[in-house]
Motif scaffolding. Structure first.
Motif, PDB file in Angstrom:
ATOM      1  N   GLU A   1       5.579   0.358  10.987  1.00 14.16           N
ATOM      2  CA  GLU A   1       5.765  -0.097   9.605  1.00 14.16           C
ATOM      3  C   GLU A   1       4.571  -0.932   9.155  1.00 14.16           C
ATOM      4  O   GLU A   1       4.135  -0.846   7.993  1.00 14.16           O
TER       5      GLU A   1
ATOM      6  N   ILE B   1      11.455   5.732   8.050  1.00 12.31           N
ATOM      7  CA  ILE B   1      10.730   4.492   7.752  1.00 12.31           C
ATOM      8  C   ILE B   1       9.369   4.785   7.112  1.00 12.31           C
ATOM      9  O   ILE B   1       8.609   3.865   6.835  1.00 12.31           O
TER      10      ILE B   1
ATOM     11  N   PHE C   1       9.067   0.003   2.364  1.00 15.62           N
ATOM     12  CA  PHE C   1      10.463  -0.431   2.293  1.00 15.62           C
ATOM     13  C   PHE C   1      11.013  -0.179   0.893  1.00 15.62           C
ATOM     14  O   PHE C   1      11.711  -1.022   0.324  1.00 15.62           O
TER      15      PHE C   1
ATOM     16  N   ARG D   1      15.496  -3.253   9.519  1.00 14.07           N
ATOM     17  CA  ARG D   1      14.589  -2.957   8.405  1.00 14.07           C
ATOM     18  C   ARG D   1      14.421  -4.186   7.510  1.00 14.07           C
ATOM     19  O   ARG D   1      13.290  -4.505   7.099  1.00 14.07           O
TER      20      ARG D   1
END
Length: 382
Positions: free
Chosen positions: A137, A191, A295, A333
């Protein structure tokens, strides 16, 4: 980004390196000065290797020493070189179309440019070890925030450029079960919204042809930790062992920094590849937009919260916390989202403070110079 070749001949010596009509247009003022265009293929110890129409030459970067570390000569840059200098110097950088930037570990909170003028940011993730979704991420946030610029085209118009991220799951042969591999791809896709995820294996050739077709239309940079298989993959695409490769440790899959410099390589099937050393740390740098993209489901939920300034902690009517409660959003997350936002805000605050401090020092320096000049003038008139 597609390369225009309507006026720049495919036989031009720099065409395999990405030279096109738009670069030729940008270089026009320097051509009129008798300078030579070239692309930086390697930088080390204040010097760089530059490929030019006259061949590859070694040039000193001392002439281009900006106060801003973001303007230091980097692999992938297009530059103007004095062809008759002794020694030869890089005289200037052409405006960058894109750049991949991370924050340094120094106390000055400066950005470090890893590669420039890139079309694809290829994040290599080894399947030899357990997936680190948080690290991925972080890479994605930086990739999606890659510094983008605009350029003057040959027809006089301007266009914007941006690099596209791609996730490669390397060493796919270590996951022989197709169902398991499919689940891993799905985990990454969740993701990495809108990002292509491709399993590849240099050992079996799986996915290599597809990857070669993707990177065949521009400049790509390989990023990842040591042992992710970047150099092995580069050798596979090149069809020869150009990049030195060492075995990764079996205990954790980590390598020993096979690649020590960033190298720009021309692929036989078309396109340009920049191989980079393994990255231990990937600090965010001006990555707020990228964090929002990675996100995006959290930011979409946040718009449904009762309060516009909801911190998603204990507020009533919080859509984000509601998604965690019903299982549609993983708590991991949200934790990762918060962590990256905090880090990016901290870096931005440090950067602003550094810029204010440098500006103040510059004002003081100029004030001292002006005072000294005034005193000198008064002394002469007495």
């Amino acid at each position: 980004m597609s390369f225009s070749t309507s006026q720049t001949s495919p036989s031009h010596p720099l065409a395999p390196y990405g030279w096109d009509d738009d670069w030729a247009c940008a270089f026009t003022p320097y051509a009129e000065q008798g300078l030579l265009p070239g692309r930086v293929v390697r930088v080390d110890r204040g010097q760089c290797d530059v490929v030019t129409p006259r061949g590859t030459l070694r040039a000193d970067t001392a002439f281009v020493v900006p106060r801003d570390p973001m303007r230091i000569v980097c692999t992938g840059d297009w530059v103007a070189v004095d062809p008759d200098g002794d020694p030869q110097f890089v005289r200037t950088l052409l405006p960058r179309r894109t750049a991949f930037v991370r924050s340094t570990s120094s106390q000055r909170s400066e950005g470090q440019v890893l590669a420039t003028n890139i079309d694809h940011i290829v994040i290599c993730v080894s399947l030899a070890v357990e997936l680190d979704l948080g690290r991925l991420e972080r890479f994605l946030a930086l990739a999606m925030s890659s510094t983008a610029g605009d350029a003057l085209l040959g027809d006089g118009t301007r266009t914007e450029y941006e690099a596209q991220p791609l996730v490669l799951l390397t060493k796919a042969d270590l996951v022989p079960d197709p169902t398991t591999l499919s689940h891993l791809v799905e985990d990454i896709e969740r993701i990495a919204p809108g990002v292509q995820v491709l399993p590849v294996s240099s050992a079996t050739g799986e996915g290599v042809d597809v990857f070669g077709a993707i990177v065949g239309g521009g400049t790509s940079v390989l990023l990842g930790t040591s042992g992710a298989g970047k150099s092995t993959l580069a050798n596979t695409l090149l069809g020869q062992d150009v990049m030195h490769v060492q075995a990764a440790r079996e205990v954790d899959g980590k390598g020993r920094h096979t690649t020590t410099t960033r190298n720009l390589l021309v692929l036989p099937g078309g396109g340009v590849l920049i191989d980079t050393p393994g990255l231990r740390g990937v600090g965010l740098w001006d990555a707020e937009a990228g964090v929002g993209q990675v996100f995006s489901e959290i930011e979409d939920l946040a718009r449904q919260c009762r309060f516009h300034d909801c911190a998603h902690e204990s507020e009533p009517g919080c859509a984000v916390l509601g998604a965690i409660e019903d299982g549609s959003l993983a708590e991991r997350r949200l934790d990762s989202y918060r962590k990256l936002l905090r880090e990016n805000l901290r870096i931005a605050a440090k950067t602003d403070a550094r810029l204010r401090s440098e500006t103040l020092r510059e004002w003081k320096r100029r004030g001292a110079q002006g005072k000294a000049a005034m005193e000198l003038k008064r002394g002469r008139t007495r």
